[in-house]
Structure formats: C-alpha cells, structure tokens
Design a protein around this motif. Structure first.
Motif, short mmCIF file in Angstrom:
data_model
loop_
_atom_site.label_atom_id
_atom_site.label_comp_id
_atom_site.label_asym_id
_atom_site.label_seq_id
_atom_site.Cartn_x
_atom_site.Cartn_y
_atom_site.Cartn_z
N GLY A 1 0.44 -0.93 0.11
CA GLY A 1 -0.12 -0.30 -0.01
C GLY A 1 1.06 1.09 -0.17
O GLY A 1 2.13 1.20 0.35
N LEU A 2 0.44 2.13 -0.03
CA LEU A 2 0.47 3.56 -0.38
C LEU A 2 1.28 4.43 0.44
O LEU A 2 2.69 4.46 0.54
N ASP A 3 0.49 3.82 1.76
CA ASP A 3 1.09 4.74 3.80
C ASP A 3 2.08 3.93 3.54
O ASP A 3 2.84 4.91 4.29
N ALA A 4 2.85 2.97 3.11
CA ALA A 4 4.19 1.85 3.59
C ALA A 4 5.39 2.56 2.82
O ALA A 4 5.74 2.26 3.34
N THR A 5 4.89 2.62 1.56
CA THR A 5 6.32 3.79 1.32
C THR A 5 6.35 4.94 1.96
O THR A 5 7.83 4.77 1.96
N LYS A 6 5.64 5.50 2.96
CA LYS A 6 6.04 6.59 3.80
C LYS A 6 7.09 6.02 4.79
O LYS A 6 8.08 6.60 5.77
N ALA B 1 14.09 3.42 6.39
CA ALA B 1 15.13 3.21 6.00
C ALA B 1 16.42 4.36 6.89
O ALA B 1 17.36 4.32 6.18
N ASP B 2 15.13 5.79 6.22
CA ASP B 2 16.63 6.81 6.36
C ASP B 2 17.61 7.39 7.93
O ASP B 2 16.58 6.54 8.77
N PRO B 3 18.43 7.17 7.38
CA PRO B 3 19.64 7.23 8.57
C PRO B 3 19.40 8.05 9.26
O PRO B 3 19.84 7.89 11.18
N PHE B 4 18.65 9.02 8.97
CA PHE B 4 18.40 10.15 10.21
C PHE B 4 16.79 9.47 10.28
O PHE B 4 16.70 10.78 11.62
N HIS B 5 15.96 9.21 9.94
CA HIS B 5 14.83 9.40 10.77
C HIS B 5 14.19 10.60 10.54
O HIS B 5 12.84 11.53 11.11
N ASP B 6 14.52 11.51 9.45
CA ASP B 6 14.10 12.43 9.03
C ASP B 6 12.64 12.99 8.17
O ASP B 6 12.22 13.31 8.32
N ALA B 7 12.84 11.59 6.83
CA ALA B 7 11.62 11.55 6.06
C ALA B 7 10.55 11.51 7.07
O ALA B 7 10.46 11.11 7.77
N GLU B 8 9.29 11.34 6.35
CA GLU B 8 7.27 12.20 6.87
C GLU B 8 7.00 10.31 6.84
O GLU B 8 6.92 9.71 5.86
N ASN B 9 6.38 9.86 7.79
CA ASN B 9 6.55 8.49 8.41
C ASN B 9 4.89 8.85 7.67
O ASN B 9 4.05 10.10 7.72
N ALA B 10 3.87 7.99 7.04
CA ALA B 10 2.73 8.38 7.03
C ALA B 10 2.15 9.04 8.47
O ALA B 10 0.86 10.35 7.46
N GLU B 11 1.97 8.92 9.07
CA GLU B 11 0.66 9.34 10.53
C GLU B 11 1.35 10.99 10.09
O GLU B 11 0.58 12.22 10.16
N GLU B 12 2.34 11.32 10.34
CA GLU B 12 2.74 12.67 9.99
C GLU B 12 2.60 13.33 8.67
O GLU B 12 1.86 14.85 8.38
N TYR B 13 2.57 12.39 7.93
CA TYR B 13 2.56 13.30 6.53
C TYR B 13 1.06 13.28 6.72
O TYR B 13 0.19 14.74 5.87
#
Length: 219
Positions: free
Chosen positions: A123-128, A134-146
């Motif tokens: 599913g698309l939310d899983a891509t987030k 996977a982001d070593p800094f964990h800065d990318a948005e996850n689905a909840e944040e997005y």
C-alpha cells in the motif's frame, strides 16, 4: 462547512523530474517543457470560474499556479495563496537521490525492488513508513506525520471555501497520488504517477473528500 470542488493540478515538469531524482521538499525550477505544459493547462482551465487558488510553497508549484491564474477569467479577482500543508512528501536523506536507487534501498528490506512494487505489496502509506525507517536520520515523513500535515491543509481550505466554489490547488505527484489512493471514488491506478500539469478532480463535502477523476491531461 461547505461542499466545493477542488481542481488538483500537478506542477509542470522540473529539472529533477527530467533527471528522475527524488524531489520532495527540495525544489528545482520548471524546465522549458514544464513551462509549456503548464501553459497548456492554463489555457484548458482559463474559463473555469475559480473562487480561490492555492499551491504548495514550493517554487515549482507557485510558478505553475501563477501561470494558470494569470490566464483565468477571474485573474483580477483571485490572488494565489501558498500553503506548506500541500508540499510534497519529505524524503529526508533520500532528497535529490536517483529515484529508482532510493526506492530500491527503501524497499529491499521488505522484499520489494521498486516504488510500484512496494505499493502493490503493502500500500501507498507503507512507502512513507518504510522510507522513514530506512532514512539513517529518520527525518523523512512517515504516513502519520504526512497525513496530519495534509489534513490540516484541507481544514484551512474549509475556512475560506463556500458552497459551490471551484478551487484550484497546485501540488505534487506523490501528494496527488496519495490523496487519490485515500479518497478514491473510482477505479484509479495509483501505481501510475499523475503526469506533470495533469488534472485530478475531487469534491469536499462537509469535510469528506472524494476523488472523482485522476490524471487527466490538459491540452
């Protein structure tokens, strides 16, 4: 609350689009062919009675929105407004990276090699969620944040929209795809990205979203 239509347009093609690079909160200008296709969209939408116009606060969306509004019959009545809530997804560490390479790195721990394969399997939310993981800094948005951010944008839009309004919103490929996936009122294939300057139509009725068409080319 009101019932109104949102004309959801993807920005024109940029240099990072041309080079197939991850472009979330990073921003590159419209390429020459991106300007031309945005002008085609402007011409196709020139007679739509827009009550308001919004874009994300990325330059590529602002410029596309201006091109459309400048050609519209209501150009002297509406002033485009930028909303950070409708930015593209934030890809964190992967911003600017070659897109297939980035999605391979994100999907591999889950047995998927491509963005489309992740969508098909999880599913698309899983891509987030996978990208933040996977982001070593964990800065990318996850689905909840997005979705917290995007839904805040719709709530702000409710404050200005009136019954029967037609509203222009210029946003981004993954954001339009995500909105379509979540509020799909048809059989739309979100493994296919909306094309630059394409139109996706949605209705917002007392806070309830329905996407009624997806990825229509305007020419």
């Amino acid at each position: 609350m009101a019932k109104y239509q949102i004309y959801l347009v993807r920005h024109g093609r940029t240099w990072f689009n041309r080079y197939n690079k991850m472009q979330g909160w990073s921003d590159t200008p419209l390429a020459p062919d991106g300007i031309e296709v945005a002008k085609q969209a402007a011409n196709a939408l020139k007679d739509v009675d827009f009550a308001a116009a919004f874009s994300s606060d990325a330059r590529r969306a602002i410029d596309t929105c201006k091109l459309i509004v400048d050609q519209n019959i209501n150009h002297d009545k509406i002033t485009p407004q930028k909303m950070m809530e409708f930015r593209e997804e934030f890809y964190g560490y992967y911003e600017g990276m070659n897109s297939p390479e980035a999605w391979f790195m994100v999907g591999q721990p889950h047995g998927a090699d491509t963005f489309s394969e992740i969508i098909d399997k999880y599913g698309l939310d899983a891509t987030k969620d996978f990208m933040k993981e996977a982001d070593p800094f964990h800065d990318a948005e996850n689905a909840e944040e997005y979705w917290t951010r995007v839904n805040r944008g719709f709530e702000k839009m409710d404050e200005v929209a009136k019954d029967g309004d037609k509203i222009l919103l210029v946003s981004h490929g993954t954001t339009i795809r995500s909105i379509t996936d979540r509020y799909n009122d048809g059989d739309f294939d979100v493994t296919v990205s909306p094309r630059n300057s394409s139109l996706t139509m949605m209705t917002r009725d007392n806070g309830v979203n329905k996407v009624t068409s997806y990825n229509q080319m305007l020419n």
